[in-house]
Design a protein around this motif. Structure first.
Motif, PDB file in Angstrom:
ATOM      1  N   GLY A  99      -1.655  10.159   0.889  1.00  0.00           N
ATOM      2  CA  GLY A  99      -2.684   9.240   1.752  1.00  0.00           C
ATOM      3  C   GLY A  99      -4.158   9.324   0.777  1.00  0.00           C
ATOM      4  O   GLY A  99      -4.308  10.109   0.333  1.00  0.00           O
ATOM      5  N   LEU A 100      -4.818   8.038   1.194  1.00  0.00           N
ATOM      6  CA  LEU A 100      -6.107   7.950   0.798  1.00  0.00           C
ATOM      7  C   LEU A 100      -7.363   8.917   1.621  1.00  0.00           C
ATOM      8  O   LEU A 100      -7.276   8.745   2.677  1.00  0.00           O
ATOM      9  CB  LEU A 100      -6.678   6.634   0.786  1.00  0.00           C
ATOM     10  CG  LEU A 100      -5.844   5.704  -0.004  1.00  0.00           C
ATOM     11  CD1 LEU A 100      -6.044   4.169   0.020  1.00  0.00           C
ATOM     12  CD2 LEU A 100      -6.248   5.672  -1.571  1.00  0.00           C
ATOM     13  N   LEU A 107       0.734  -1.186   0.116  1.00  0.00           N
ATOM     14  CA  LEU A 107       0.002  -0.220  -0.140  1.00  0.00           C
ATOM     15  C   LEU A 107       0.684   1.278   0.044  1.00  0.00           C
ATOM     16  O   LEU A 107       0.559   2.180  -0.735  1.00  0.00           O
ATOM     17  CB  LEU A 107      -0.711   0.061   1.287  1.00  0.00           C
ATOM     18  CG  LEU A 107      -1.741   1.361   1.533  1.00  0.00           C
ATOM     19  CD1 LEU A 107      -2.522   1.500   0.228  1.00  0.00           C
ATOM     20  CD2 LEU A 107      -2.496   1.281   2.679  1.00  0.00           C
ATOM     21  N   ASN A 108       1.802   1.219   0.951  1.00  0.00           N
ATOM     22  CA  ASN A 108       2.784   2.297   1.191  1.00  0.00           C
ATOM     23  C   ASN A 108       3.554   2.677  -0.238  1.00  0.00           C
ATOM     24  O   ASN A 108       3.806   3.773  -0.827  1.00  0.00           O
ATOM     25  CB  ASN A 108       3.648   2.471   2.212  1.00  0.00           C
ATOM     26  CG  ASN A 108       3.137   2.641   3.449  1.00  0.00           C
ATOM     27  OD1 ASN A 108       1.978   3.333   3.420  1.00  0.00           O
ATOM     28  ND2 ASN A 108       3.679   2.350   4.409  1.00  0.00           N
ATOM     29  N   ILE A 109       4.034   1.577  -0.997  1.00  0.00           N
ATOM     30  CA  ILE A 109       4.641   1.666  -2.369  1.00  0.00           C
ATOM     31  C   ILE A 109       3.891   2.216  -3.358  1.00  0.00           C
ATOM     32  O   ILE A 109       4.238   3.141  -3.945  1.00  0.00           O
ATOM     33  CB  ILE A 109       5.172   0.438  -2.594  1.00  0.00           C
ATOM     34  CG1 ILE A 109       6.150  -0.029  -2.030  1.00  0.00           C
ATOM     35  CG2 ILE A 109       5.436   0.297  -4.121  1.00  0.00           C
ATOM     36  CD1 ILE A 109       6.544  -1.647  -2.209  1.00  0.00           C
ATOM     37  N   TRP A 110       2.464   1.689  -3.380  1.00  0.00           N
ATOM     38  CA  TRP A 110       1.657   2.389  -4.438  1.00  0.00           C
ATOM     39  C   TRP A 110       1.056   3.697  -3.998  1.00  0.00           C
ATOM     40  O   TRP A 110       1.048   4.397  -5.092  1.00  0.00           O
ATOM     41  CB  TRP A 110       0.257   1.620  -4.129  1.00  0.00           C
ATOM     42  CG  TRP A 110      -0.835   1.900  -5.143  1.00  0.00           C
ATOM     43  CD1 TRP A 110      -0.925   1.632  -6.488  1.00  0.00           C
ATOM     44  CD2 TRP A 110      -2.023   2.840  -4.702  1.00  0.00           C
ATOM     45  NE1 TRP A 110      -2.300   2.197  -7.028  1.00  0.00           N
ATOM     46  CE2 TRP A 110      -2.888   3.044  -6.086  1.00  0.00           C
ATOM     47  CE3 TRP A 110      -2.591   3.168  -3.512  1.00  0.00           C
ATOM     48  CZ2 TRP A 110      -4.002   3.596  -6.018  1.00  0.00           C
ATOM     49  CZ3 TRP A 110      -3.784   3.973  -3.476  1.00  0.00           C
ATOM     50  CH2 TRP A 110      -4.395   4.005  -4.772  1.00  0.00           C
ATOM     51  N   LEU A 111       1.201   4.164  -2.778  1.00  0.00           N
ATOM     52  CA  LEU A 111       0.869   5.542  -2.447  1.00  0.00           C
ATOM     53  C   LEU A 111       1.916   6.348  -2.844  1.00  0.00           C
ATOM     54  O   LEU A 111       1.709   7.766  -3.291  1.00  0.00           O
ATOM     55  CB  LEU A 111       0.740   5.693  -0.791  1.00  0.00           C
ATOM     56  CG  LEU A 111      -0.721   5.429  -0.379  1.00  0.00           C
ATOM     57  CD1 LEU A 111      -0.524   5.328   1.147  1.00  0.00           C
ATOM     58  CD2 LEU A 111      -1.784   6.044  -0.791  1.00  0.00           C
ATOM     59  N   SER A 112       3.209   5.987  -2.615  1.00  0.00           N
ATOM     60  CA  SER A 112       4.394   6.851  -3.056  1.00  0.00           C
ATOM     61  C   SER A 112       4.562   7.064  -4.287  1.00  0.00           C
ATOM     62  O   SER A 112       5.370   8.016  -4.819  1.00  0.00           O
ATOM     63  CB  SER A 112       5.759   6.198  -2.279  1.00  0.00           C
ATOM     64  OG  SER A 112       6.018   4.903  -3.043  1.00  0.00           O
ATOM     65  N   LEU A 122       1.049   7.894   4.064  1.00  0.00           N
ATOM     66  CA  LEU A 122       2.456   7.736   4.170  1.00  0.00           C
ATOM     67  C   LEU A 122       3.226   9.064   4.154  1.00  0.00           C
ATOM     68  O   LEU A 122       3.065   9.813   3.712  1.00  0.00           O
ATOM     69  CB  LEU A 122       2.892   7.133   2.718  1.00  0.00           C
ATOM     70  CG  LEU A 122       4.473   6.965   2.160  1.00  0.00           C
ATOM     71  CD1 LEU A 122       4.964   5.817   3.037  1.00  0.00           C
ATOM     72  CD2 LEU A 122       4.416   6.759   0.941  1.00  0.00           C
ATOM     73  N   ILE A 123       4.049   9.131   5.341  1.00  0.00           N
ATOM     74  CA  ILE A 123       4.870  10.110   5.486  1.00  0.00           C
ATOM     75  C   ILE A 123       6.241   9.917   4.603  1.00  0.00           C
ATOM     76  O   ILE A 123       6.983   8.880   4.491  1.00  0.00           O
ATOM     77  CB  ILE A 123       5.501  10.242   6.989  1.00  0.00           C
ATOM     78  CG1 ILE A 123       4.291  10.290   7.977  1.00  0.00           C
ATOM     79  CG2 ILE A 123       6.428  11.436   7.254  1.00  0.00           C
ATOM     80  CD1 ILE A 123       3.215  11.283   7.588  1.00  0.00           C
ATOM     81  N   LEU A 124       6.518  11.177   3.891  1.00  0.00           N
ATOM     82  CA  LEU A 124       7.530  10.677   2.687  1.00  0.00           C
ATOM     83  C   LEU A 124       8.823  10.901   3.318  1.00  0.00           C
ATOM     84  O   LEU A 124       8.989  11.726   4.433  1.00  0.00           O
ATOM     85  CB  LEU A 124       7.353  11.964   1.547  1.00  0.00           C
ATOM     86  CG  LEU A 124       6.020  11.728   0.884  1.00  0.00           C
ATOM     87  CD1 LEU A 124       6.000  12.958  -0.172  1.00  0.00           C
ATOM     88  CD2 LEU A 124       6.155  10.470   0.033  1.00  0.00           C
TER      89      LEU A 124
END
Length: 386
Positions: free
Chosen positions: A325-326, A263-268, A364-366
């Motif tokens: 984020g979503l 999920l975080n990979i997809w968000l980033s 996700l915090i970058l």
């Protein structure tokens, strides 16, 4: 390479199409498909991300690459895609390979459900030893809703299937510290931090929509997903196996840090900005320290016409991107909620739900290894009355 791997191969228009007469370079295509068949027979799962449909279709609509507008390119893609796939099918049959066509848009890659549907289709093709050939659906994509280049599309595909390796074939040997035509240019064989090399990667090819910059952006997307990237010259004979057997030089971009959750990979790794939020600076520190979502009272302004489930880019008041984020609400609902803090959520939007604009579980915090996006320069919708 003995262990079974998932490999994504990307080739651009300049390798597939002759720049003078915009016809297929069958010699390169034969060398490529021979290598792909070899890798497939070794047991590896292979995906080919291929440009070329626009370049091949321009002759049919009597346009030159430098004169073609967006409508010309859409029409050229519709003309060129059948030519491209027919050529791939014919050449692949010589090596006892089956191929499948998959055309995608940025909306397909950015929508979580469509993203997973595409992934499941690819996995089923793998089970049947069929080579997926993926291209952006240029005949329907608009300028504002398109991936923009197949380099980053290939990185999204690599992320999607948990690929081990992304191979980007191009017209040069790999990455240099400046324009390769400069006699003082130095070749870079290995890259750990992509951001150190972005300034030296300007310019695009005549036929393609990307250059070395988009390749490095793609490499960053891949490395954050636990996938190494190779950038190498697309030579005619054994363009892939000669690299994998270390017979010639290339640039390798290493995996950075600890691979994050799917999920975080997809968000980033975003290809399109659905919307943005500006969050008060006094809330940013608590947000970065983790475990918190974004409340409606934290929002200073928003931008974009987004819907529930879209990915928003979150900025501080200084214009620095801090998170993605979503969203739990549409842009209209978010605006109403932020302007009516004294009212319960269900009274403002008409139904009962979570109050956070972005929940802590979907943010996700970058970090330093992510390429940040500058805040858009368009007018913002201010949600807090002056």
């Amino acid at each position: 390479m003995t262990k079974k791997k998932k490999i994504v191969v990307k080739i651009g228009s300049s390798l597939l199409a002759n720049s003078d007469n915009l016809t297929l370079r069958y010699a390169f295509m034969n060398g490529l498909m021979s290598d792909l068949a070899y890798l497939q027979k070794q047991g590896h799962d292979i995906i080919l991300t291929s440009s070329g449909s626009v370049a091949l279709g321009l002759n049919m609509i009597d346009r030159k690459p430098e004169d073609a507008g967006i409508l010309d390119k859409q029409a050229a893609a519709a003309c060129g895609q059948p030519l491209l796939m027919n050529a791939y099918r014919q050449v692949a049959s010589e090596y006892d390979m089956d191929v499948a066509q998959m055309l995608v848009t940025v909306e397909d890659m950015e929508d979580r459900r469509r993203f997973l549907n595409i992934k499941n289709t690819m996995l089923r093709l793998f089970e049947n030893d069929i080579l997926p050939i993926i291209n952006e659906n240029d005949s329907v994509a608009t300028r504002d809703l398109r991936v923009g280049d197949n380099d980053r599309l290939s990185a999204k595909v690599a992320q999607m299937i948990d690929a081990d390796l992304l191979i980007i074939l191009t017209s040069v040997e790999g990455l240099y510290d400046r324009d390769p035509s400069d006699p003082d240019a130095k070749f870079i064989a290995e890259v750990k931090d992509v951001t150190e090399h972005l300034e030296s990667t300007t310019g695009i090819s005549t036929l393609g929509s990307g250059g070395m910059l988009t390749k490095m952006q793609a490499a960053n997307m891949a490395q954050n997903a636990g996938c190494e990237t190779i950038i190498a010259e697309g030579i005619i004979e054994r363009p892939l196996s000669s690299v994998l057997n270390e017979e010639r030089r290339y640039t390798r971009i290493l995996v950075s840090g600890v691979t994050q959750s799917p999920l975080n990979i997809w968000l980033s790794n975003r290809l399109h900005v659905s919307g943005t939020l500006v969050v008060a600076n006094d809330r940013v520190k608590a947000l970065v320290e983790g475990g918190l979502g974004i409340r409606r009272e934290d929002v200073i302004s928003l931008q974009g016409d987004f819907t529930k489930g879209d990915v928003l880019h979150v900025y501080n008041e200084d214009g620095e991107e801090i998170a993605r984020g979503l969203t739990n609400f549409s842009s209209e609902e978010t605006m109403l909620l932020a302007r009516n803090l004294d009212m319960p959520v269900e009274d403002v939007i008409g139904y009962k739900t979570k109050s956070d604009v972005i929940g802590a579980e979907n943010i996700l915090i970058l970090q330093e290894n992510h390429l940040l996006l500058d805040a858009p320069e368009h007018d913002q919708k201010f949600v807090v009355p002056v």
